[in-house]
Design an enzyme around this catalytic site. Structure first.
Site, PDB file in Angstrom:
ATOM      1  N   CYS B 107       0.667  -1.339   0.063  1.00  0.00           N
ATOM      2  CA  CYS B 107       0.075   0.154  -0.123  1.00  0.00           C
ATOM      3  C   CYS B 107       0.848   1.340  -0.041  1.00  0.00           C
ATOM      4  O   CYS B 107       1.565   1.535   0.955  1.00  0.00           O
ATOM      5  CB  CYS B 107      -0.825   0.052   1.168  1.00  0.00           C
ATOM      6  SG  CYS B 107      -1.737   1.546   1.448  1.00  0.00           S
ATOM      7  N   CYS B 110      -0.656   4.476   2.138  1.00  0.00           N
ATOM      8  CA  CYS B 110      -0.727   4.329   3.685  1.00  0.00           C
ATOM      9  C   CYS B 110      -0.104   3.007   4.037  1.00  0.00           C
ATOM     10  O   CYS B 110       0.957   2.905   3.679  1.00  0.00           O
ATOM     11  CB  CYS B 110      -2.228   4.815   4.284  1.00  0.00           C
ATOM     12  SG  CYS B 110      -3.430   4.091   3.462  1.00  0.00           S
ATOM     13  N   SER B 111      -1.030   2.225   4.496  1.00  0.00           N
ATOM     14  CA  SER B 111      -0.302   0.856   4.789  1.00  0.00           C
ATOM     15  C   SER B 111      -1.503  -0.093   5.065  1.00  0.00           C
ATOM     16  O   SER B 111      -1.688  -0.919   5.989  1.00  0.00           O
ATOM     17  CB  SER B 111       0.308   0.905   6.213  1.00  0.00           C
ATOM     18  OG  SER B 111       1.311   1.712   6.201  1.00  0.00           O
ATOM     19  N   CYS B 112      -2.375  -0.117   4.046  1.00  0.00           N
ATOM     20  CA  CYS B 112      -3.761  -1.069   4.000  1.00  0.00           C
ATOM     21  C   CYS B 112      -3.200  -2.407   3.998  1.00  0.00           C
ATOM     22  O   CYS B 112      -2.098  -2.838   3.179  1.00  0.00           O
ATOM     23  CB  CYS B 112      -4.496  -0.842   2.747  1.00  0.00           C
ATOM     24  SG  CYS B 112      -5.366   0.925   2.718  1.00  0.00           S
TER      25      CYS B 112
END
Lengths: 228, 205
Positions: B107, B110-112
């Site tokens: 991701c 962000c950090s999905c």
């Protein structure tokens, strides 16, 4: 927005460092930030949360850990929504540092039940919307706008040709949902981009990138001239 | 860059003590306003520390390895297929590794991550290094993880830019024909389900 969070393809970062036997949280406060964020997610939506983090000053974003960014975003939103004030938070920090907490953790069974019910609910990002304009296999061109607000079209994939790989259905649109402009659900697609389209001559061979993109990010494109 | 560092090499703008105090004060204010229950936060933290983790995703992978009909359902509709095994809370898309295709999840914005199924992501998944480089030089990144794939293998990168979460269905290692579903699940690692590792044959472990 052309934010520091939009990191795909940036140069200058080194090796990916891994930590052996990494704990879920590295400090108790990280767990509290995570749990709090889940617990009050009725106060703001996921797109508002992401955009709050994106609005950190770039130098702060780069200098902060993951949960530090979450904390910063949470405080920013809670202040903007009028839930708390920064002065209130500073005062409470001073009180607790001085040894007195006016609202220590306590048992509240009714609130607990309500919150646990809310965390069990599956978020409904998929909502009815107009039928999709593009079918699988169709060639599209991504828009090359530089929106000032929240968007999920990364900079590295703007103004690029791709092919619809899958039609996911109709989903809430982050670009409006992050700004109080409604959910405006519409078609979401998986779009496949050849590495050379994204990175030109420095692309690695056979390494296409897939992005999930909303229809409003896309325009129809002329068919490709070659089969490269 | 200025800022404090803890023993894990994380960058912090502020000392741990100030961060800890600010979070404590935030929780106190929200308790006072009757917006959160500390017990609810305790439960959420506890669930992610104890119950939710890669072992859940490993069960899904092992089932797909032993049951071809389940594998088909999983690839067609990951969300529905994991609900069959009692997992949920995530819109899931499963992508399958084959001898000619290797999948990698990232991701960049962000950090999905499919944390409702495999727990919270490791720090490296959330790092600027991984987020910036996985889309542009996946083969170099994979080699750093010890996965060296020939150029004849296509690497498909999935940049999780919406509310679908991606899980890699790794290839079943050779020499595991006699293993039970439970024993197979033991072989499956978090990193293999992100796509930065392959599942090694039992003898190689």
């Amino acid at each position: 927005m052309n934010g520091i969070h939009d990191m795909g393809g940036m140069h200058g970062f080194g090796r990916v460092e891994r930590e052996k036997d990494e704990p879920v949280f590295h400090a108790a406060w990280e767990g509290r930030v995570f749990g709090l964020t889940r617990a009050y997610r009725h106060l703001f939506n996921i797109d508002e949360s992401r955009h709050a983090i994106e609005r950190m000053a770039p130098i702060d974003y780069l200098g902060s850990s993951y949960y530090e960014r979450w904390l910063d975003g949470n405080v920013r939103l809670l202040v903007e929504k009028g839930v708390i004030t920064r002065e209130e938070l500073e005062r409470r920090m001073a009180q607790i540092a001085g040894g007195s907490d006016p609202a220590p953790p306590h048992s509240d069974p009714k609130l607990l039940e309500r919150m646990l019910r809310a965390t069990r609910e599956r978020p409904h990002y998929r909502q009815p919307g107009p039928p999709p304009r593009f079918a699988t296999g169709v060639r599209v061109l991504t828009r090359n706008d530089a929106p000032v607000g929240h968007t999920r079209l990364p900079r590295y994939a703007r103004g690029k040709h791709g092919v619809i790989d899958r039609v996911h259905g109709s989903y809430i649109f982050p670009d409006t949902n992050a700004h109080g402009q409604g959910q405006q659900p519409h078609a979401l697609y998986s779009v496949r981009f050849d590495a050379a389209e994204l990175w030109g001559g420095s692309a690695e061979p056979c390494a296409p990138v897939h992005l999930d993109l909303w229809e409003r990010y896309l325009k129809p494109a002329a068919p490709a001239r070659s089969t490269s | 860059m200025s800022g404090a560092h803890d023993e894990h090499g994380h960058h912090h703008r502020e000392p741990e003590s100030v961060l800890s105090l600010r979070v404590r004060a935030l929780e106190s204010l929200l308790i006072e306003k009757k917006l959160v229950s500390s017990e609810a936060v305790d439960r959420i933290v506890g669930a992610y520390e104890q119950d939710i983790g890669p072992h859940n995703g490993a069960k899904v992978v092992a089932r797909a390895w032993v049951d071809p009909a389940y594998r088909q359902r999983l690839l067609a509709d990951g969300t529905a297929a994991i609900e069959e095994l009692g997992f949920g809370g995530v819109d899931l898309q499963v992508v399958e590794n084959t001898p000619g295709v290797h999948n990698l999840v990232v991701c960049t914005l962000c950090s999905c991550y499919p944390h409702a199924l495999i727990g919270l992501p490791p720090v490296w998944y959330k790092s600027f290094e991984y987020r910036s480089r996985a889309v542009r030089e996946p083969r170099v990144v994979l080699r750093e993880f010890g996965v060296d794939l020939p150029e004849s293998v296509e690497i498909r990168i999935w940049d999780s830019s919406a509310e679908l979460r991606y899980l890699v269905l790794p290839q079943r290692p050779p020499g595991t024909e006699r293993l039970s579903e439970a024993a197979l699940a033991e072989l499956v690692t978090r990193d293999a389900m992100i796509g930065v590792a392959v599942v090694p044959a039992p003898a190689a472990r």
